[in-house]
Design an enzyme around this catalytic site. Structure first.
Site, short mmCIF file in Angstrom:
data_model
loop_
_atom_site.label_atom_id
_atom_site.label_comp_id
_atom_site.label_asym_id
_atom_site.label_seq_id
_atom_site.Cartn_x
_atom_site.Cartn_y
_atom_site.Cartn_z
N GLY B 73 0.81 -1.31 0.11
CA GLY B 73 0.08 -0.10 0.02
C GLY B 73 1.00 1.30 -0.01
O GLY B 73 2.08 1.09 0.21
N GLY B 122 0.10 -4.80 1.02
CA GLY B 122 -1.05 -4.54 0.23
C GLY B 122 -1.03 -5.37 -1.21
O GLY B 122 -2.01 -5.62 -1.83
N GLU B 145 5.03 -5.52 7.89
CA GLU B 145 4.60 -4.46 8.45
C GLU B 145 5.20 -4.26 9.84
O GLU B 145 5.22 -2.87 10.46
CB GLU B 145 3.02 -4.55 8.64
N ASP B 153 -2.00 -6.32 7.49
CA ASP B 153 -3.46 -6.00 7.37
C ASP B 153 -3.99 -6.68 6.06
O ASP B 153 -3.69 -7.68 5.70
CB ASP B 153 -3.65 -4.71 7.42
#
Lengths: 685, 383
Positions: B73, B122, B145, B153
């Site tokens: 992301g 992501g 992460e 996530d």
């Protein structure tokens, strides 16, 4: 129908004709021309999550119901899901874990031990006996509950080893025993069992026949099984695995019997060979718990060292003097039975988790399974949209929630126990063990029927759990015997209060000190839903029944009967009173759980559940009408309100069972996509 | 960030090629290794929603331009927004991204993701949830992460938790990199196709003109191969991973790894220990709990929980490690983050709990998952 053709009378022939016509109409479907008949599409499975509301935070609800150690629980669930020993199986695109109950009992027993080995390796049992303080105790209770959600045999096997064998050493033993046995028990260096029950004596432990005689010449106890009825029976772990056992036995010192005492004896060597002077046989196949190796044991004058007497309550000196700080044999015996409380606590709690499993499964099924259309050419109706189906399941959901709070209260009592609270724990655990396990059996049966034929498949759990959990109403004290003890104990409180003219204190009996509550002659909906009314009616019943029971017993005694005989004659009132105490105590735990919440959607649904619990109890127990606590008009109002509550709880049904803390993998295929789970493509071919 | 200035350059970040009944969607931000910008997320969401309704679309192929499928992301933009006091941008970004993840996880048409390069964070979120994931000899997978002050996530708490044993905890907590063979072995990839054959695969898939999973699977099967798991792959030592990463807490995991390292010298064990000791303590603790909860939840519940968590991370009430991680890794690149709380033992249970509760902020809402209908069986099973 049992009628045979030869017995056909004219009226029976008419009935046959009538049935034929009905069937013909069904087949012809009046109002539909034959051409409009189409091959119908396969019924669609639609996940209930897509249609149902979630008005409150199910995570918060789970916190309330599970009460403690949620993260630890999830960890242990995960340990089981991720390991092949727990038999993960894919059904309808999902993985379910459940033991293979199609295995022979010998195979199931071996699997239970292998699962224990895995959990041991993963350090699940760390601190179960060597841990200190309430924190490790809470965690241990949570783990036992989680294991029981997977398989009763696994939980019982652990319960016997840690809570009965380990507990006996903790509570009856002294420092030397703790040092010698606890760590080895925690690490399964030895495997323990607990030989109390005999063929001839179960609940009446004081009547057991096994005898231990002290031999001061050798400093040993000689333990013997004097008759067939004295064989130890149902001893979990004895048939295959246990290396050591606690033996409950009469103690004979210098020719006098000192009553029941507990001893440690080795029954197998490290290679699993049965020790000399011990005979062991299997209890055979059972209706459930076949992963537990229940056995029978005979002792042929087996000799054990003097130190193997668990001597926290009483001891025998090397030269054969009997020494005990507790002079009263009744009190001494009570001290011996104290550890059994932990069994009753864990049984009560685990019963409620089984109700949760079966309700989660049957509610989910009833939200995806349809039957019959109300009008032609309309979709069939979801089972849970039938008011009758709601009435079957939703009151059980409410009771299960109420009893969750009761179970949490009981655990708190147990974890925070003090010598002063022993009596309370004994009474409350007896009442709750009986009430919660009875509730569970009833719930399992209703859920089984609510799932129809699917409830009969072992893989769907609900029906199978009946066999697995039936034993709960018997072990660690027969439910009926326990409830009689509750009533006796309440009577003792009553007599003590009256005799010394002192107010009632403890067991929630303080309401007896107030004036009798008055029930309004007209019960409106809002009255019925008020905590005040609900409290009043439960207290009224308990108080009146306690008065009646006391009067009944004393009248009987006045006629010259013994107290014991008077009790046995007053069994009807005793039963009503035990129930009244239990229901009121459960209700109070609900009120307390609710009181701690700030207002909002969660509190609203809890108040619906609490009212449902109260009113369904009023509706079901004939005592309210029998003794006039409710007028027939009031009883009718209650019944009407129950139906209303059913429809109000209906929209929350899925959210409530989703808060039960049972992961999907521990439910069953009918709780999810049961069409896919039964599709041809899922058949191994 | 100015959202109105969607010039051509920005709308070119996602390219679409229509080939009969197939749609080939190209992530086209090669200089940033196809890091998913807000525009890309929005565009993908639009496309996937439209394709689901369009009877002419039977198959979607998702791939990346350049040496990455997608490196993750665009957290840099999110943190820039946060620094400027624009909390809403981050919240909207993750909201849309997670909705896209959910849509893909429950998609009614087959998605084939061609993971011919870097797949991280992501990037995993827009591929692993889909039906077919093609690894190649160029694949590099990681969930990095915890080194960034974030947590895995994009629905990772769902898919990591479902990898064999406790391999998900291992890669989710340490950010360990996997190659294509390892991705296939653990199930993150469904197939391994050498990159040279990818054009044939694409062509065959377009020609197939089918949404049938078995047909598509058969086509890819024909071109795929069984790669060799490298000799020192941690996946070969799944028993050690299970032994260590099944532990209840991060502290216990570290000590189990240390005793494993004492028994045998092993590169992957020492780098796992190093990652766990240098990652954000807050991130590690919430990541472990997230994966453990995810193991027991449907993909929707996982994303709802992750959305709560990511909002808490952005609000930074317990820890501002996300800012610090971005500073140290993405901006200053000193790779020397100063985490706060600085040690695992300083994180009390209540601090961890905080990340899993609703966000108390005016106008904030839990992630609202779109209503899905006519779901295929495999999607129903994920709910």
């Amino acid at each position: 129908m049992a009628s045979t053709p030869s017995s056909s009378s004219p009226s029976q022939m008419n009935r046959v004709n009538f049935r034929t016509q009905v069937l013909a109409r069904h087949l012809q479907q009046p109002g539909l021309s034959p051409s409009s008949l189409q091959s119908s599409l396969c019924l669609n499975y639609s996940p209930p999550e897509l249609a149902e509301r979630f008005d409150f935070d199910t995570g918060e609800m789970r916190k309330l119901l599970d009460g403690h150690n949620l993260e630890d629980r999830d960890w242990l669930f995960g340990l089981m899901i991720q390991n092949k020993l727990f038999c993960p199986r894919e059904r309808g695109g999902r993985v379910f874990v459940t033991p293979d109950y199609n295995q022979s009992k010998e195979q199931q027993r071996e699997m239970t031990m292998r699962r224990i080995g895995y959990l041991l390796e993963r350090r699940v049992f760390q601190g179960w006996l060597t841990g200190k303080g309430p924190e490790s105790e809470w965690r241990k209770l949570a783990y036992l509950e989680v294991v029981g959600i997977y398989d009763h045999s696994l939980a019982i096997k652990l319960g016997v080893h840690f809570f009965l064998w380990g507990g006996a050493i903790q509570f009856f033993g002294t420092k030397q025993h703790h040092e010698k046995w606890l760590r080895d028990t925690e690490n399964y260096v030895i495997k323990g069992c607990f030989a109390m029950t005999e063929l001839g004596h179960g609940s009446n432990v004081r009547g057991i026949e096994t005898v231990a005689t002290y031999d001061s010449k050798t400093g040993e106890f000689v333990i013997n099984t004097p008759s067939e009825s004295a064989q130890k029976y149902w001893i979990g772990g004895a048939a295959n695995h246990a290396t050591h056992t606690i033996i409950f036995s009469q103690l004979n010192v210098n020719g006098s019997n000192q009553g029941v005492h507990a001893f440690i004896a080795q029954i197998r060597d490290a290679n699993g060979n049965v020790c000399p002077n011990v005979r062991i046989a299997d209890c055979g196949h059972k209706i459930g718990l076949n992963g537990v190796d229940n056995g029978r044991i005979w002792f042929d004058n087996i000799r054990i060292p003097r130190e193997n007497l668990l001597n926290s309550v009483a001891d025998v000196s090397p030269d054969g003097q009997y020494l005990s700080a507790i002079k009263d044999p009744d009190q001494r015996f009570a001290a011996f039975l104290a550890p059994l409380t932990s069994g009753r606590v864990t049984i009560a709690v685990s019963a409620i988790y089984q109700s949760k499993i079966s309700l989660a499964i049957s509610i989910r099924y009833s939200l995806t399974r349809r039957a019959f259309s109300l009008k032609p050419n309309t979709p069939e109706v979801l089972l849970l949209d039938y008011p009758s189906h709601q009435r079957r399941l939703l009151p059980l959901v409410a009771k299960t929630c109420a009893m969750s709070f009761a179970a949490n209260y009981l655990k708190t009592l147990y974890v925070k126990r003090t010598p002063e609270s022993n009596k309370t724990i004994h009474i409350v655990s007896s009442a709750f063990k009986a009430t919660l396990t009875w509730h569970n059996m009833r719930t399992l049966q209703e859920c089984r029927e609510a799932c129809g034929g699917q409830g009969l498949k072992t893989e769907n759990r609900v029906g199978h759990l009946k066999g697995e959990y039936d034993v709960q109403s018997t072990f660690e004290g027969d439910n009926n015997v326990l409830m009689q003890q509750v009533s006796k104990a309440l009577l003792a409180e009553y007599i003590a209060a009256k005799k010394r003219n002192r107010p009632f204190k403890g067991l929630g009996l303080e309401h007896m000190n107030n004036s009798s509550p008055v029930i309004p002659s007209h019960l409106s909906s809002s009255t019925l839903r008020s905590i005040q009314f609900q409290t009043d009616i439960f207290c009224l019943r308990e108080r009146d029944l306690l008065n009646r029971f006391a009067a009944d017993v004393s009248e009987c005694q006045a006629q010259g009967e013994s107290k014991e005989y008077a009790f046995t004659l007053s069994y009807q009132l005793a039963e009503d009173l035990g129930k009244a105490f239990s229901d009121r105590a459960i209700f109070q735990t609900f009120v307390e759980a609710e009181a701690n919440l700030s207002s909002g959607s969660l509190k609203n649904v809890l108040s619906l559940l609490r009212t449902m619990y109260a009113l369904i109890t009023l509706e079901e127990d004939a005592a309210f009408l029998r003794y006039g606590y409710l007028s027939p008009d009031n009883a009718a109002a209650v019944r009407k309100e129950v139906a209303k509550l059913c429809s109000e709880l209906r929209p929350h049904a899925l959210a409530i069972v989703s808060s039960f803390g049972i992961p999907d993998a521990f439910l069953s295929p009918i709780a999810y996509d049961w069409i896919e789970a039964n599709s041809w493509s899922s058949v191994g071919h | 960030m100015d959202r109105s200035s969607s010039s051509n350059v920005e709308s070119n970040q996602v390219l679409v090629e229509e080939n009969c009944h197939a749609r080939i969607v190209l992530l086209n931000r090669p200089k940033q290794l196809n890091a998913l910008s807000f525009q890309m997320i929005s565009r993908l969401l639009e496309l996937f929603l439209a394709y689901e309704k369009d009877p002419n679309v039977k198959l979607i192929i998702l791939k990346g331009n350049g040496r990455a499928f997608s490196a993750g992301g665009d957290v840099s933009a999110v943190v820039r927004g946060l620094v400027q006091g624009n909390w809403e941008f981050g919240a909207t970004y993750f909201w849309k991204e997670y909705i896209l993840n959910f849509l893909m996880a429950t998609y009614s048409k087959p998605q084939v993701s061609v993971l011919n390069g870097i797949v991280m964070g992501g990037g995993a979120g827009v591929s692993v949830h889909g039906r077919f994931r093609i690894a190649t000899e160029n694949s590099i997978f990681a969930m990095p992460e915890t080194a960034l002050g974030l947590f895995p996530d994009v629905g990772a708490s769902y898919f990591l938790a479902r990898l064999p044993g406790f391999f998900g905890e291992y890669i989710g907590l340490t950010g360990a990199r996997l190659d294509g063979a390892e991705m296939l072995a653990c199930g993150l990839a469904t197939h391994f196709v050498s990159s040279g054959r990818l054009p044939f695969m694409e062509e065959a898939l377009c020609k197939a003109n089918s949404s049938d999973l078995a047909t598509i699977s058969a086509i890819i099967d024909k071109l795929s191969e069984q790669p060799n798991l490298k000799e020192n792959s941690p996946y070969r030592q799944l028993d050690i991973i299970n032994e260590c990463f099944s532990r209840r807490t991060i502290e216990e995991i570290i000590s189990a790894l240390e005793s494993a390292a004492a028994k045998q010298k092993n590169d992957w064990i020492s780098s796992a220990i190093k990652s766990l000791k240098t990652g954000s303590p807050t991130s590690l603790k919430i990541s472990l709990r997230s994966i453990r909860e995810g193991r027991l939840q449907g993909v929707g519940q996982c994303l709802v929980r992750e959305y709560r968590m990511v909002c808490k991370v952005m609000l930074g009430q317990v820890s501002k490690d996300f800012f610090e991680g971005c500073r140290a890794i993405l901006w200053d690149k000193d790779r020397n983050p100063k985490w706060e709380p600085s040690k695992l033992e300083l994180l009390k249970d209540a601090m961890v709990d905080h990340y899993f509760t609703k966000v108390d902020r005016e106008g904030w809402e839990d992630l609202k998952l779109p209503t899905r209908s006519n779901l295929p069986v495999h999607a129903i099973a994920k709910l």
